[in-house]
Enzyme design. Structure first.
Site: not given
Length: 305
Positions: A161, A249, A279
């Site tokens: 991320s 995602d 995600h």
């Protein structure tokens, strides 16, 4: 020329996909903090990371005039054959290096490498460029000290991320310093590469508070700076990269765009899209996540040599 997403999906056992789908159906949808008050509450609720054995060494390193706390994991069996610099996620405004202790302990032992976790400064108390400054400092420390400290100069970098975003920004800074060739590979999991909202993928997350916390002080027109949004960088001359992202995602398009730009710039890039995965999926308790992490480990092992 047209491409179907199905052609990009990693081939995993049907039962893993079914288990993942069932897991996500049973899980309540979440969202990130909407303002600083919610962020403080979310930080306070975050459970303490579980202890690992043996524990990491905690120290502070200094380079480029910056002092940064790090957590150092050494392999339990023999000297390290390489060093991996791991950068945690959390939207640039949450998390600590300790949240990666279990992953880093397992990685150090499985690959017989040293693993370094970075406690970079968090927004909004320390907005951009504090986080990439800290990550660059630790990377430079490794370039200068890895051979002396760990007995190897073989380096790799990665993150998830926001950590993937910072890893790529760090590599761009190192390339501009002329030392990026010291890194043999970058394992980037579901990073966010456009914080400017100028691309369709960037507009999908334009209203998220983490962007305001991290670069709210930067005018919109300047958020295409490569140090903020690596998608806009000259991406030439970078080490081999592995991009891992879930098919569900919100950042899928962002990662597809980055993969295309990295390849067009002449880099060695591999894209792995996992079905039924949102995600952050590699941190979830599913067999699909385990498969993805094992794949990252195998890729890193090949690059470190």
């Amino acid at each position: 020329m047209r491409f179907a997403l199905e052609a990009l999906l990693v081939d995993v056992p049907d039962e893993q996909v079914a288990e993942a789908c069932a897991f996500y159906r049973s899980r309540a949808a979440g969202r990130g903090p909407a303002d600083f008050a919610e962020l403080k509450e979310a930080r306070a609720r975050k459970p303490a990371p579980r202890a690992v054995v043996p524990p990491p060494l905690e120290e502070t390193v200094e380079a480029a005039g910056v002092r940064v706390p790090v957590r150092v994991f050494l392999p339990a069996d023999g000297p390290p054959r390489g060093v991996y610099l791991g950068i945690h996620g959390g939207g640039f405004y949450m998390g600590t290096a300790a949240q990666g202790d279990e992953r880093h302990r397992a990685l150090a032992d499985a690959l017989r490498i040293a693993v370094i976790g970075i406690d970079y400064r968090l927004a909004p108390e320390h907005p951009w460029p504090a986080a990439p400054d800290d990550c660059e400092a630790v990377a430079l420390w490794l370039v200068e000290q890895a051979e002396t400290r760990f007995g190897t100069s073989r380096l790799a970098i990665g993150g998830s991320s926001a950590g993937a975003t910072l890893a790529l920004a760090t590599l761009l800074r190192l390339r501009d310093r002329g030392v990026v060739d010291r890194f043999a590979g970058a394992a980037l999991r579901f990073g966010t590469y456009d914080l400017s909202a100028h691309t369709p993928s960037g507009r999908l997350i334009a209203d998220e508070y983490f962007i305001q916390a991290y670069v709210g002080h930067v005018p919109d027109r300047d958020r295409t700076l490569p140090d903020i949004s690596p998608l806009y960088a000259d991406l030439s001359g970078l080490p081999p990269a592995l991009l891992v992202v879930g098919g569900e995602d919100v950042l899928l398009e962002d990662n597809l765009s980055l993969a295309g730009r990295l390849s067009a710039a002449g880099n060695d890039v591999e894209l792995r899209v996992y079905p039924a995965a949102p995600h952050g999926f590699t941190g979830h308790p599913t067999a699909l996540a385990t498969t993805a992490i094992e794949g990252v480990n195998s890729w890193l092992s090949e690059r470190i040599g």
